[in-house]
Design a protein around this motif. Structure first.
Motif, PDB file in Angstrom:
ATOM      1  N   GLY A 104     -42.408  37.750  22.115  1.00 36.53           N
ATOM      2  CA  GLY A 104     -41.278  37.680  21.192  1.00 36.53           C
ATOM      3  C   GLY A 104     -40.369  38.880  21.309  1.00 36.53           C
ATOM      4  N   ARG A 105     -40.950  40.049  21.456  1.00 36.70           N
ATOM      5  CA  ARG A 105     -40.158  41.277  21.601  1.00 36.70           C
ATOM      6  C   ARG A 105     -39.414  41.291  22.942  1.00 36.70           C
ATOM      7  N   LEU A 106     -40.086  40.860  24.017  1.00 37.58           N
ATOM      8  CA  LEU A 106     -39.438  40.821  25.333  1.00 37.58           C
ATOM      9  C   LEU A 106     -38.266  39.836  25.330  1.00 37.58           C
ATOM     10  N   LYS A 107     -38.444  38.697  24.647  1.00 37.95           N
ATOM     11  CA  LYS A 107     -37.345  37.736  24.541  1.00 37.95           C
ATOM     12  C   LYS A 107     -36.171  38.378  23.802  1.00 37.95           C
ATOM     13  N   ALA A 108     -36.446  39.088  22.719  1.00 34.80           N
ATOM     14  CA  ALA A 108     -35.386  39.744  21.944  1.00 34.80           C
ATOM     15  C   ALA A 108     -34.678  40.823  22.767  1.00 34.80           C
ATOM     16  N   LEU A 109     -35.402  41.424  23.694  1.00 38.48           N
ATOM     17  CA  LEU A 109     -34.830  42.465  24.552  1.00 38.48           C
ATOM     18  C   LEU A 109     -34.136  41.885  25.784  1.00 38.48           C
TER      19      LEU A 109
END
Length: 133
Positions: A113-118
């Protein structure tokens, strides 16, 4: 009914419920925007992916102690619990594939989820984590 039978029935219900919940969560988590890839891979699929894509950045999001106990070859370690997680993973090449894993798959799902947001373009997730490797 005997107490042991009740225990087995309850255990089966809990396991089935967990798999249903995880499947529902994964439908959302691994949904991708146009031009992006986000896939949940079993260990054999991940091994095959790494052979075909040696440029893949392997990201281990487990704790320091877990990482010291063993890791996938060439893994970059950034614990999901690190306050600087987003900043540190932002240093990775967002255009190259990244294979993310933890011990069992829950913390690495948070990392997805964090990688997608980044804005990472190609995210590969190791289903069931290092324990499945």
């Amino acid at each position: 009914m005997k107490p042991m039978l009740w225990f087995v029935i309850i255990l089966i219900i809990v396991i089935a419920g967990w798999h249903w919940f995880e499947g529902q969560q994964d439908k959302t988590l691994f949904k991708t925007a146009e031009g992006k890839i986000c896939v949940n891979l079993h260990a054999a699929e991940a091994k095959a992916f790494l052979k075909v894509h040696p440029e893949t950045q392997v990201l281990d999001v487990r704790s320091d102690a877990e990482f010291r106990g063993g890791a996938l070859p060439g893994a970059i370690h950034v614990s999901i619990g690190d306050a600087e997680f987003d900043h540190k993973v932002s240093m990775l090449n967002k255009a190259k594939p990244v294979l993310v894993y933890c011990a069992g798959g829950m913390r690495s799902r948070q990392a997805v989820g964090r990688l997608k947001a980044l804005e990472f373009v190609n995210i590969q997730h190791l289903h069931r984590g290092y324990n499945s490797w």
